[in-house]
Design an enzyme around this catalytic site. Structure first.
Site, PDB file in Angstrom:
ATOM      1  NE  ARG A  34     -57.065  -0.946 -19.144  1.00 46.93           N
ATOM      2  CZ  ARG A  34     -57.777  -1.723 -19.614  1.00 46.93           C
ATOM      3  NH1 ARG A  34     -58.484  -2.626 -18.978  1.00 46.93           N
ATOM      4  NH2 ARG A  34     -57.940  -1.842 -21.104  1.00 46.93           N
ATOM      5  CB  ILE A  36     -54.631   0.792  -8.682  1.00 46.28           C
ATOM      6  CG1 ILE A  36     -55.244   0.711  -7.474  1.00 46.28           C
ATOM      7  CG2 ILE A  36     -54.776   2.002  -9.583  1.00 46.28           C
ATOM      8  CD1 ILE A  36     -54.498   1.624  -6.466  1.00 46.28           C
ATOM      9  CB  VAL A 101     -63.398   3.444  -2.844  1.00 50.87           C
ATOM     10  CG1 VAL A 101     -63.737   4.832  -3.389  1.00 50.87           C
ATOM     11  CG2 VAL A 101     -62.077   3.057  -2.803  1.00 50.87           C
ATOM     12  CG  HIS A 105     -66.919   1.110  -6.879  1.00 47.59           C
ATOM     13  ND1 HIS A 105     -67.028   1.516  -5.686  1.00 47.59           N
ATOM     14  CD2 HIS A 105     -66.041   0.027  -6.818  1.00 47.59           C
ATOM     15  CE1 HIS A 105     -66.483   0.607  -4.981  1.00 47.59           C
ATOM     16  NE2 HIS A 105     -65.930  -0.364  -5.392  1.00 47.59           N
TER      17      HIS A 105
END
Length: 119
Positions: A34, A36, A101, A105
């Site tokens: 999940r 944040i 980041v 992903h």
């Protein structure tokens, strides 16, 4: 060949369990957890366990792993009960696209209606 884990990468640290996360799915090559800071009622990130800086480098280096991310994203949507109502898959590649980041992903977002014109 996969990049070695980056000791400064937050997602590598989540994969190795050095940083806690709410894991919802895991395979031998991927981890789903999940977000944040969720942007929708369902907001899950699916990452490769191997470190690649973005989706483009992942796809070029390991197309099978890139496909595995998409497969896992669909499994997350099914598990989260958003597959039938609809969901978004988002890859941000590069700072101008909002990537913060630098570990490949995919965001799985759903549980709300996304209106035309929203990105």
């Amino acid at each position: 060949m996969a990049d070695l884990p980056d000791p400064d990468c937050i997602f590598c640290k989540i994969v190795t369990r050095d940083i806690p996360a709410t894991v919802v799915r895991e395979t031998d090559r991927t981890l789903a957890f999940r977000d944040i800071n969720p942007q929708a009622p369902t907001h899950v990130l699916v990452v490769p366990k191997a470190h690649y800086p973005n989706a483009a480098t992942l796809a070029a280096a390991d197309p099978e792993l890139a496909a595995a991310l998409l497969t896992e994203a669909a499994e997350v949507a099914a598990d989260e009960k958003i597959a039938e109502s609809g969901y978004r898959l988002i890859f941000n590649t590069g700072a101008a696209a909002g990537q913060t980041v630098y570990h490949a992903h995919v965001h799985v977002l759903g549980g709300q209606a996304f209106h035309e014109g929203l990105v």
